[in-house]
Design a protein around this motif. Structure first.
Motif, PDB file in Angstrom:
ATOM      1  N   LEU A  84       0.828  -1.209   0.000  1.00  0.00           N
ATOM      2  CA  LEU A  84       0.000   0.000   0.000  1.00  0.00           C
ATOM      3  C   LEU A  84       0.863   1.259   0.000  1.00  0.00           C
ATOM      4  O   LEU A  84       0.591   2.211  -0.738  1.00  0.00           O
ATOM      5  CB  LEU A  84      -0.928  -0.019   1.215  1.00  0.00           C
ATOM      6  N   ALA A  85       1.914   1.265   0.786  1.00  0.00           N
ATOM      7  CA  ALA A  85       2.810   2.429   0.825  1.00  0.00           C
ATOM      8  C   ALA A  85       3.446   2.664  -0.546  1.00  0.00           C
ATOM      9  O   ALA A  85       3.534   3.814  -1.010  1.00  0.00           O
ATOM     10  CB  ALA A  85       3.885   2.233   1.890  1.00  0.00           C
ATOM     11  N   ARG A  86       3.882   1.594  -1.211  1.00  0.00           N
ATOM     12  CA  ARG A  86       4.452   1.740  -2.556  1.00  0.00           C
ATOM     13  C   ARG A  86       3.402   2.250  -3.543  1.00  0.00           C
ATOM     14  O   ARG A  86       3.695   3.064  -4.407  1.00  0.00           O
ATOM     15  CB  ARG A  86       5.058   0.424  -3.030  1.00  0.00           C
ATOM     16  N   ARG A  90       3.775   5.649  -5.696  1.00  0.00           N
ATOM     17  CA  ARG A  90       3.616   5.693  -7.160  1.00  0.00           C
ATOM     18  C   ARG A  90       2.544   6.704  -7.558  1.00  0.00           C
ATOM     19  O   ARG A  90       2.705   7.452  -8.516  1.00  0.00           O
ATOM     20  CB  ARG A  90       3.260   4.317  -7.713  1.00  0.00           C
ATOM     21  N   ALA A  91       1.432   6.717  -6.830  1.00  0.00           N
ATOM     22  CA  ALA A  91       0.338   7.638  -7.134  1.00  0.00           C
ATOM     23  C   ALA A  91       0.773   9.089  -6.965  1.00  0.00           C
ATOM     24  O   ALA A  91       0.339   9.962  -7.712  1.00  0.00           O
ATOM     25  CB  ALA A  91      -0.868   7.334  -6.249  1.00  0.00           C
ATOM     26  N   ALA A  92       1.633   9.338  -6.001  1.00  0.00           N
ATOM     27  CA  ALA A  92       2.118  10.706  -5.783  1.00  0.00           C
ATOM     28  C   ALA A  92       3.020  11.153  -6.929  1.00  0.00           C
ATOM     29  O   ALA A  92       2.997  12.308  -7.336  1.00  0.00           O
ATOM     30  CB  ALA A  92       2.864  10.796  -4.458  1.00  0.00           C
ATOM     31  N   ARG A  93       3.835  10.215  -7.448  1.00  0.00           N
ATOM     32  CA  ARG A  93       4.753  10.542  -8.543  1.00  0.00           C
ATOM     33  C   ARG A  93       4.052  10.630  -9.886  1.00  0.00           C
ATOM     34  O   ARG A  93       4.373  11.479 -10.704  1.00  0.00           O
ATOM     35  CB  ARG A  93       5.856   9.487  -8.640  1.00  0.00           C
ATOM     36  N   ASP A  94       3.112   9.712 -10.125  1.00  0.00           N
ATOM     37  CA  ASP A  94       2.497   9.603 -11.440  1.00  0.00           C
ATOM     38  C   ASP A  94       1.013   9.288 -11.311  1.00  0.00           C
ATOM     39  O   ASP A  94       0.604   8.136 -11.461  1.00  0.00           O
ATOM     40  CB  ASP A  94       3.212   8.501 -12.241  1.00  0.00           C
ATOM     41  N   PRO A  95       0.201  10.311 -11.029  1.00  0.00           N
ATOM     42  CA  PRO A  95      -1.230  10.036 -10.884  1.00  0.00           C
ATOM     43  C   PRO A  95      -1.818   9.566 -12.214  1.00  0.00           C
ATOM     44  O   PRO A  95      -1.661  10.209 -13.231  1.00  0.00           O
ATOM     45  CB  PRO A  95      -1.831  11.363 -10.436  1.00  0.00           C
TER      46      PRO A  95
END
Length: 192
Positions: A84-86, A90-95
């Motif tokens: 979940l943390a990963r 990822r979502a923060a870097r590339d929504p």
């Protein structure tokens, strides 16, 4: 749960799975529902994919499980927490296209009040959870939502059991102070 009257303990299965891959299968059957619930409450749109990733990671790293360090269930929730943390990183870097349905790279606490049964207390609970340090919030939710013991939750977040109990007590006290009428019982356990 396994219908066998004397099922093999999860820890034994996980240890055996290091050399006998088929021993891993009952763990999937026993824990998928609970792990999916954990993921769905935190990343609803991605829960199915994340659950698949949890099982892939758990199987790939099954040889790292050490029964002396804690229960298999806690180890599996730890794997889920890392997946979940990963996902959030990822979502923060590339929504992607589902970014509107997911938190923007962090815990989805802005949506907690929509998922709690205590809807009338939702805004107070939301504010109280947002004020908690991340580890205390995670401990509280692992115990309340996922039904883990404080010792299991401690293993998930990687702290000693005594520290977890202390932080869990502190988190409950902070939330208790926000709600004087006791509507938080289902979330925090023994409030009285």
């Amino acid at each position: 749960m396994d219908s066998d009257p004397d099922p093999v303990a999860d820890e034994d299965l996980l240890v055996r799975a290091a050399t006998e891959p088929a021993a891993f299968e009952p763990l999937v059957a026993r824990h998928s529902v609970a792990l999916h619930g954990y993921l769905a409450r935190r990343a609803p749109a991605a829960a199915d994919d994340l659950l698949s990733e949890v099982w892939l990671q758990a199987f790939a790293h099954r040889h790292t499980f050490d029964a002396a360090r804690g229960a298999a269930r806690a180890w599996l929730f730890g794997v889920a927490r890392n997946v979940l943390a990963r996902h959030w990183q990822r979502a923060a870097r590339d929504p992607g296209p589902s970014a509107a349905d997911e938190p923007s790279g962090s815990d989805p606490w802005q949506a907690v009040d929509q998922r709690l049964d205590a809807l009338a207390a939702g805004p107070q609970i939301h504010a109280g959870l947002a004020e908690l340090p991340p580890v205390e919030r995670e401990l509280l939710l692992l115990v309340a939502w996922e039904g883990l013991t404080p010792t299991e939750a401690a293993a998930v977040v990687g702290i000693p059991a005594g520290t977890a109990r202390s932080r869990l007590h502190r988190a409950r006290a902070r939330l208790r102070s926000r709600l004087s009428d006791g509507t938080l019982t289902t979330l925090t356990g023994e409030l009285a």
